[in-house]
Design a protein around this motif. Structure first.
Motif, PDB file in Angstrom:
ATOM      1  N   ALA A   1      76.328  20.312  -7.356  1.00 21.51           N
ATOM      2  CA  ALA A   1      76.065  18.994  -6.745  1.00 21.51           C
ATOM      3  C   ALA A   1      77.256  18.052  -6.878  1.00 21.51           C
ATOM      4  N   THR A   2      78.156  18.340  -7.826  1.00 19.32           N
ATOM      5  CA  THR A   2      79.325  17.470  -7.999  1.00 19.32           C
ATOM      6  C   THR A   2      80.481  17.896  -7.091  1.00 19.32           C
ATOM      7  N   GLY A   3      80.265  18.960  -6.325  1.00 22.67           N
ATOM      8  CA  GLY A   3      81.326  19.459  -5.439  1.00 22.67           C
ATOM      9  C   GLY A   3      81.251  18.775  -4.075  1.00 22.67           C
ATOM     10  N   PHE A   4      82.150  19.179  -3.209  1.00 22.70           N
ATOM     11  CA  PHE A   4      82.267  18.560  -1.876  1.00 22.70           C
ATOM     12  C   PHE A   4      80.954  18.666  -1.097  1.00 22.70           C
ATOM     13  N   MET A   5      80.456  19.879  -0.955  1.00 18.18           N
ATOM     14  CA  MET A   5      79.231  20.064  -0.176  1.00 18.18           C
ATOM     15  C   MET A   5      78.027  19.466  -0.899  1.00 18.18           C
ATOM     16  N   GLY A   6      77.986  19.667  -2.229  1.00 15.35           N
ATOM     17  CA  GLY A   6      76.843  19.211  -3.021  1.00 15.35           C
ATOM     18  C   GLY A   6      76.600  17.713  -2.871  1.00 15.35           C
TER      19      GLY A   6
ATOM     20  N   VAL B   1      74.980  20.191 -14.230  1.00 15.46           N
ATOM     21  CA  VAL B   1      76.328  19.615 -14.337  1.00 15.46           C
ATOM     22  C   VAL B   1      76.946  19.963 -15.678  1.00 15.46           C
ATOM     23  N   ARG B   2      78.256  20.178 -15.648  1.00 10.28           N
ATOM     24  CA  ARG B   2      78.964  20.368 -16.925  1.00 10.28           C
ATOM     25  C   ARG B   2      79.772  19.113 -17.225  1.00 10.28           C
ATOM     26  N   PRO B   3      79.888  18.774 -18.518  1.00  7.79           N
ATOM     27  CA  PRO B   3      80.765  17.638 -18.833  1.00  7.79           C
ATOM     28  C   PRO B   3      82.186  18.021 -18.432  1.00  7.79           C
ATOM     29  N   LYS B   4      82.953  17.065 -17.915  1.00  6.61           N
ATOM     30  CA  LYS B   4      84.293  17.411 -17.432  1.00  6.61           C
ATOM     31  C   LYS B   4      85.246  16.252 -17.615  1.00  6.61           C
ATOM     32  N   GLN B   5      86.492  16.580 -17.919  1.00  6.34           N
ATOM     33  CA  GLN B   5      87.568  15.589 -18.048  1.00  6.34           C
ATOM     34  C   GLN B   5      87.125  14.387 -18.877  1.00  6.34           C
TER      35      GLN B   5
ATOM     36  N   GLN C   1      78.054   9.752 -16.794  1.00  2.00           N
ATOM     37  CA  GLN C   1      79.232   9.121 -16.170  1.00  2.00           C
ATOM     38  C   GLN C   1      79.576   9.820 -14.853  1.00  2.00           C
ATOM     39  N   ARG C   2      79.433  11.130 -14.855  1.00  2.00           N
ATOM     40  CA  ARG C   2      79.745  11.873 -13.626  1.00  2.00           C
ATOM     41  C   ARG C   2      78.780  11.485 -12.508  1.00  2.00           C
ATOM     42  N   VAL C   3      77.501  11.368 -12.871  1.00  2.63           N
ATOM     43  CA  VAL C   3      76.511  11.002 -11.857  1.00  2.63           C
ATOM     44  C   VAL C   3      76.785   9.586 -11.344  1.00  2.63           C
TER      45      VAL C   3
ATOM     46  N   ALA D   1      74.700  21.965 -18.024  1.00  2.05           N
ATOM     47  CA  ALA D   1      74.698  23.411 -17.787  1.00  2.05           C
ATOM     48  C   ALA D   1      76.105  23.897 -17.485  1.00  2.05           C
ATOM     49  N   ASP D   2      76.399  25.101 -17.953  1.00  2.00           N
ATOM     50  CA  ASP D   2      77.658  25.738 -17.582  1.00  2.00           C
ATOM     51  C   ASP D   2      77.316  27.106 -17.008  1.00  2.00           C
ATOM     52  N   LEU D   3      77.587  27.280 -15.752  1.00  3.80           N
ATOM     53  CA  LEU D   3      77.173  28.516 -15.083  1.00  3.80           C
ATOM     54  C   LEU D   3      77.940  29.749 -15.579  1.00  3.80           C
ATOM     55  N   ASN D   4      78.946  29.493 -16.412  1.00  4.43           N
ATOM     56  CA  ASN D   4      79.673  30.633 -16.982  1.00  4.43           C
ATOM     57  C   ASN D   4      79.016  31.146 -18.255  1.00  4.43           C
TER      58      ASN D   4
ATOM     59  N   THR E   1      90.200  37.126  -4.303  1.00  5.55           N
ATOM     60  CA  THR E   1      89.024  37.352  -5.158  1.00  5.55           C
ATOM     61  C   THR E   1      87.853  36.466  -4.715  1.00  5.55           C
ATOM     62  N   TYR E   2      88.159  35.332  -4.087  1.00  4.95           N
ATOM     63  CA  TYR E   2      87.085  34.426  -3.654  1.00  4.95           C
ATOM     64  C   TYR E   2      86.189  35.100  -2.614  1.00  4.95           C
ATOM     65  N   THR E   3      86.797  35.543  -1.514  1.00 10.58           N
ATOM     66  CA  THR E   3      85.986  36.116  -0.434  1.00 10.58           C
ATOM     67  C   THR E   3      85.285  37.401  -0.903  1.00 10.58           C
TER      68      THR E   3
ATOM     69  N   THR F   1      84.286  38.158  -4.025  1.00  8.35           N
ATOM     70  CA  THR F   1      83.149  37.912  -4.911  1.00  8.35           C
ATOM     71  C   THR F   1      82.002  37.210  -4.171  1.00  8.35           C
ATOM     72  N   LYS F   2      82.323  36.472  -3.108  1.00 10.81           N
ATOM     73  CA  LYS F   2      81.233  35.874  -2.325  1.00 10.81           C
ATOM     74  C   LYS F   2      80.465  36.996  -1.603  1.00 10.81           C
ATOM     75  N   ALA F   3      81.180  38.044  -1.184  1.00  9.97           N
ATOM     76  CA  ALA F   3      80.491  39.183  -0.552  1.00  9.97           C
ATOM     77  C   ALA F   3      79.584  39.864  -1.581  1.00  9.97           C
TER      78      ALA F   3
ATOM     79  N   PRO G   1      78.846  29.040   5.881  1.00  4.20           N
ATOM     80  CA  PRO G   1      79.703  28.096   6.607  1.00  4.20           C
ATOM     81  C   PRO G   1      81.113  28.667   6.748  1.00  4.20           C
ATOM     82  N   SER G   2      81.820  28.230   7.784  1.00  4.74           N
ATOM     83  CA  SER G   2      83.222  28.687   7.900  1.00  4.74           C
ATOM     84  C   SER G   2      84.112  27.754   7.080  1.00  4.74           C
ATOM     85  N   ILE G   3      85.070  27.078   7.674  1.00  2.51           N
ATOM     86  CA  ILE G   3      85.958  26.219   6.872  1.00  2.51           C
ATOM     87  C   ILE G   3      85.392  24.793   6.905  1.00  2.51           C
TER      88      ILE G   3
HETATM   89  N1  LIG Z   1      84.712  24.165   1.102  1.00  5.21           N
HETATM   90  C1  LIG Z   1      84.664  25.071   2.048  1.00  5.21           C
HETATM   91  O1  LIG Z   1      85.481  25.072   2.961  1.00  5.21           O
HETATM   92  C2  LIG Z   1      83.611  26.097   2.028  1.00  5.21           C
HETATM   93  C3  LIG Z   1      82.741  26.259   0.982  1.00  5.21           C
HETATM   94  N2  LIG Z   1      81.789  27.231   1.043  1.00  5.21           N
HETATM   95  C4  LIG Z   1      80.833  27.412  -0.036  1.00  5.21           C
HETATM   96  O2  LIG Z   1      80.134  26.185  -0.198  1.00  5.21           O
HETATM   97  C5  LIG Z   1      79.790  26.004  -1.555  1.00  5.21           C
HETATM   98  C6  LIG Z   1      80.263  24.659  -2.016  1.00  5.21           C
HETATM   99  O3  LIG Z   1      81.676  24.591  -1.881  1.00  5.21           O
HETATM  100  P1  LIG Z   1      82.472  23.256  -2.166  1.00  5.21           P
HETATM  101  O4  LIG Z   1      81.514  22.153  -2.331  1.00  5.21           O
HETATM  102  O5  LIG Z   1      83.531  23.157  -1.175  1.00  5.21           O
HETATM  103  O6  LIG Z   1      83.119  23.615  -3.559  1.00  5.21           O
HETATM  104  P2  LIG Z   1      83.673  22.634  -4.697  1.00  5.21           P
HETATM  105  O7  LIG Z   1      84.774  23.353  -5.355  1.00  5.21           O
HETATM  106  O8  LIG Z   1      83.903  21.289  -4.164  1.00  5.21           O
HETATM  107  O9  LIG Z   1      82.442  22.531  -5.690  1.00  5.21           O
HETATM  108  C7  LIG Z   1      82.093  23.565  -6.560  1.00  5.21           C
HETATM  109  C8  LIG Z   1      80.925  23.113  -7.394  1.00  5.21           C
HETATM  110  O10 LIG Z   1      80.581  24.166  -8.298  1.00  5.21           O
HETATM  111  C9  LIG Z   1      80.512  23.618  -9.608  1.00  5.21           C
HETATM  112  N3  LIG Z   1      80.874  24.563 -10.645  1.00  5.21           N
HETATM  113  C10 LIG Z   1      81.971  25.336 -10.699  1.00  5.21           C
HETATM  114  N4  LIG Z   1      81.985  26.015 -11.852  1.00  5.21           N
HETATM  115  C11 LIG Z   1      80.882  25.649 -12.540  1.00  5.21           C
HETATM  116  C12 LIG Z   1      80.344  26.003 -13.809  1.00  5.21           C
HETATM  117  N5  LIG Z   1      80.929  26.895 -14.593  1.00  5.21           N
HETATM  118  N6  LIG Z   1      79.192  25.428 -14.202  1.00  5.21           N
HETATM  119  C13 LIG Z   1      78.578  24.512 -13.417  1.00  5.21           C
HETATM  120  N7  LIG Z   1      79.021  24.150 -12.206  1.00  5.21           N
HETATM  121  C14 LIG Z   1      80.172  24.710 -11.777  1.00  5.21           C
HETATM  122  C15 LIG Z   1      81.545  22.504  -9.588  1.00  5.21           C
HETATM  123  O11 LIG Z   1      81.314  21.660 -10.689  1.00  5.21           O
HETATM  124  P3  LIG Z   1      82.489  20.739 -11.298  1.00  5.21           P
HETATM  125  O12 LIG Z   1      82.441  19.488 -10.497  1.00  5.21           O
HETATM  126  O13 LIG Z   1      82.061  20.551 -12.699  1.00  5.21           O
HETATM  127  O14 LIG Z   1      83.761  21.491 -11.160  1.00  5.21           O
HETATM  128  C16 LIG Z   1      81.245  21.874  -8.239  1.00  5.21           C
HETATM  129  O15 LIG Z   1      80.115  21.064  -8.333  1.00  5.21           O
HETATM  130  C17 LIG Z   1      80.416  27.169  -2.310  1.00  5.21           C
HETATM  131  O16 LIG Z   1      79.427  28.124  -2.532  1.00  5.21           O
HETATM  132  C18 LIG Z   1      81.465  27.697  -1.362  1.00  5.21           C
HETATM  133  O17 LIG Z   1      81.670  29.063  -1.546  1.00  5.21           O
HETATM  134  C19 LIG Z   1      81.667  28.041   2.121  1.00  5.21           C
HETATM  135  C20 LIG Z   1      82.508  27.927   3.152  1.00  5.21           C
HETATM  136  C21 LIG Z   1      83.533  26.935   3.213  1.00  5.21           C
END
Ligand SMILES: NC(=O)C1=CN([C@@H]2O[C@H](COP(=O)(O)OP(=O)(O)OC[C@H]3O[C@@H](n4cnc5c(N)ncnc54)[C@H](OP(=O)(O)O)[C@@H]3O)[C@@H](O)[C@H]2O)C=CC1
Ligand SMILES: CCCCCCCCCCCCCCCCCCCC(=O)SCCNC(=O)CCNC(=O)[C@H](O)C(C)(C)COP(=O)(O)OP(=O)(O)OC[C@H]1O[C@@H](n2cnc3c(N)ncnc32)[C@H](O)[C@@H]1OP(=O)(O)O
Length: 497
Positions: free
Chosen positions: A18-23, A44-48, A54-56, A84-87, A203-205, A207-209, A229-231
């Motif tokens: 949820a803290t990522g771009f799409m999330g 979410v994992r604590p970061k930086q 604070q992250r939220v 949570a740490d997904l690792n 390794t990205y593509t 492991t996604k497969a 999704p594509s890019i």
């Molecule tokens: N961006 C793109 O162009 C595309 C993305 N996708 C797919 O869409 C999805 C989202 O991508 P996108 O939002 O761009 O990716 P981001 O890199 O922006 O976000 C990745 C997310 O995964 C979290 N994450 C990574 N490692 C861990 C961990 N060990 N424990 C907990 N959380 C973790 C990150 O948390 P943290 O903030 O803590 O790092 C972050 O919230 C992915 O599955 C990607 O494969 C598919 C096609 C295109």
């Protein structure tokens, strides 16, 4: 009334990544259209040095969430950040949190992944495969779960040219890969990585497969769907055009081109640039969540979220539009005037890398040294060239993704849902989208003020004058040397005079 929005009302939703771009775009849309949802659990994992809270708060404080705060003023109470740490095993989630998640979750959106192309295979497997396996196991213990939506990528099968909405088998079973990662040491993994990934480019593509196969094999009786999704690029319409917050995909290169570092790229102008706006991906994702939960398809459906077969754009057109936008909306303090060329051949690529990338960087670093400053341009340029070499695979090929399931879903939506959760890319105007994308990069990534545009334009004029002066001086020196050495050149010169 939107059926999809109503469906999410009162629901408990779990989002990974949820803290990522799409999330972030996903959470924003969920709260904006279904403010009456019960709770969104985010792992979410604590970061930086920041705590979860604070992250939220940082996310909620961003411009992206401005509209949400109007329609759902108590949004911060509805987000439940779970450490949570997904690792880690069981994602290192506390017993109490795990109990709450297992007993309440209705829908899972699994977005977390490592999207780095150069990640070590062990780490990429851990996050993109093993974590998916663990999440499925958790999901199987959730009595109220209605749908599990797995976000993959359209490039998970980029070793094929035509890709259908099916899960393709991998040469080595994911379980075997997961097992081997446990006992092989890093050096051996490094050695066997090229053999394992075979014709996948990274390794990205790969492991996604593998992740998709795990979803299919270990989904059991769960209601699962996979979205590819594509890019993913900046938002097209919602909550406003051009929002982007990381350098992945084209965004980093748009900055490099706009700042004048990127002068040439080995890319095929006619190759399809399969970009898809992040809000389109999110709209499809929410529609798929609803459809999967309500219609419970018998098998796992895969949905391609791509633009190429419905509304194609190519890299050449995109590059031209990016450059045209820089004329109107230049970036501040550019190193050189933005002007990047596409080349398709190895020799010209090496030539332009030497002449347009490395040489100016060396000259600039020499100037920095002379003026007592620390040289930095060569390092930056090397990084850019490394990034370019990793992206090259994707800008010199075209793929065909079939979109039957995605189109089927579109036809299942009510007119209101088609409007509120629009994922019809045929309506996308590329020129307008790319212009907004560049503007978004300037505003939200570079954090540059629009008031600085006149100064940025002045700066580009100065760079143009320096460029002309430099070229004239170079020409005169070359001509002088030629005249000194060649009678023919001397005759031409006297004739002109
Ligand atoms: N961006 C793109 O162009 C595309 C993305 N996708 C797919 O869409 C999805 C989202 O991508 P996108 O939002 O761009 O990716 P981001 O890199 O922006 O976000 C990745 C997310 O995964 C979290 N994450 C990574 N490692 C861990 C961990 N060990 N424990 C907990 N959380 C973790 C990150 O948390 P943290 O903030 O803590 O790092 C972050 O919230 C992915 O599955 C990607 O494969 C598919 C096609 C295109
Ligand atoms: C004519 C003008 C045209 C201009 C535009 C033309 C556009 C062409 C664009 C082509 C893009 C094609 C992209 C295709 C991708 C398809 C893949 C499938 C899609 C997906 O499913 S997933 C999402 C895609 N994933 C990515 O994009 C990740 C790529 N990034 C990486 O793998 C790593 O970051 C990379 C590139 C290997 C670099 O690693 P490293 O050297 O270790 O550096 P860091 O990541 O630590 O970052 C260091 C430094 O660089 C900045 N950075 C990061 N990424 C980029 C980037 N893509 N471009 C530029 N700069 C980048 C980062 O912020 C760091 O900066 P600091 O200042 O903090 O040090």
């Amino acid at each position: 009334m939107s059926m999809i929005a109503a469906f999410y009302g009162g629901k408990s939703i779990l989002i990974t990544g949820a803290t990522g771009f799409m999330g972030k775009v996903l959470m924003e849309k969920l709260f904006r259209t279904s403010p009456d949802l019960k709770v969104v659990y985010i792992l979410v994992r604590p970061k930086q040095g920041q705590t979860l809270q604070q992250r939220v708060f940082q996310i909620l404080d961003s411009k992206l969430f401005e509209k949400v705060k109007e329609v759902c003023p108590n949004v911060h109470e509805k987000i439940r950040a779970i450490s949570a740490d997904l690792n880690q095993n069981d994602f290192a989630i506390s017993k109490e949190d795990m109990k709450e998640l297992l007993s309440h979750t209705n829908i899972i959106f699994h977005c977390a992944a490592t999207v780095r192309f150069d990640d070590h295979l062990r780490h990429a497997v851990q996050l993109n495969v093993t974590a998916t396996q663990q999440l499925l196991l958790m999901a199987s213990q959730m009595p109220k779960l209605e749908a599990f939506i797995h976000i993959s990528t359209a490039f998970s099968n980029c070793n094929l040219k035509h890709i259908d909405e099916v899960v393709y088998p991998c040469p080595v079973e994911p379980k075997k890969i997961i097992d081997s990662m446990e006992w092989l040491d890093d050096a051996i993994i490094d050695e066997i990585t090229p053999k394992l990934i075979g014709d996948w480019p990274n390794t990205y593509t790969y492991t996604k497969a593998l992740g998709e196969v795990v979803v299919q094999q270990e989904g059991g009786n769960l209601n699962i769907a996979i979205i590819r999704p594509s890019i993913m690029g900046a938002t097209w319409q919602e909550p406003f055009p051009g929002w982007v917050d990381n350098l992945n995909g084209p965004s980093g290169l748009i900055i490099a081109a706009g700042k004048g570092f990127l002068r040439s790229i080995r890319a095929t102008p006619m190759a399809v640039a399969d970009l898809i706006p992040a809000d389109t991906v999110v709209n499809l994702t929410l529609a798929v969540g609803w459809y999967t939960a309500v219609h419970r398809p018998k098998s796992t459906l895969v949905y391609h979220c791509t633009s190429g077969n419905l509304n194609p754009c190519n890299w050449g057109k995109m590059g031209l539009q990016v450059l045209a936008t820089f004329e109107k909306i230049p970036f501040e303090r550019a190193f050189r005037r933005p002007n990047a060329d596409f080349t398709t051949n190895n020799i010209t690529t090496h030539y332009w890398n030497a002449v347009s990338h490395r040489a100016p960087a060396i000259i600039y670093d020499f100037y920095l040294r002379l003026t007592g400053r620390k040289p930095r341009m060569t390092k930056l340029m090397n990084r850019l060239l490394r990034t370019l070499s990793m992206l090259e695979y994707f800008v010199n090929r075209s793929w065909e993704w079939s979109t039957y399931n995605t189109e089927m879903l579109m036809s299942e939506l009510s007119p209101e849902d088609q409007r509120v959760f629009n994922f019809d890319v045929r309506q996308l105007n590329w020129l307008e989208y790319i212009e907004n994308y560049v503007l978004g990069v300037k505003k939200y990534l570079l954090k540059e003020d629009m008031a600085g545009i006149p100064e940025a334009k002045q700066h580009l004029k100065r760079l143009r004058n320096i460029h002309y002066l430099f070229n004239t001086a170079l020409f005169l020196i070359a001509w002088r040397l030629l005249i000194a050495r060649s009678q023919v050149a001397r005759n031409v010169w006297f004739f002109i005079m």
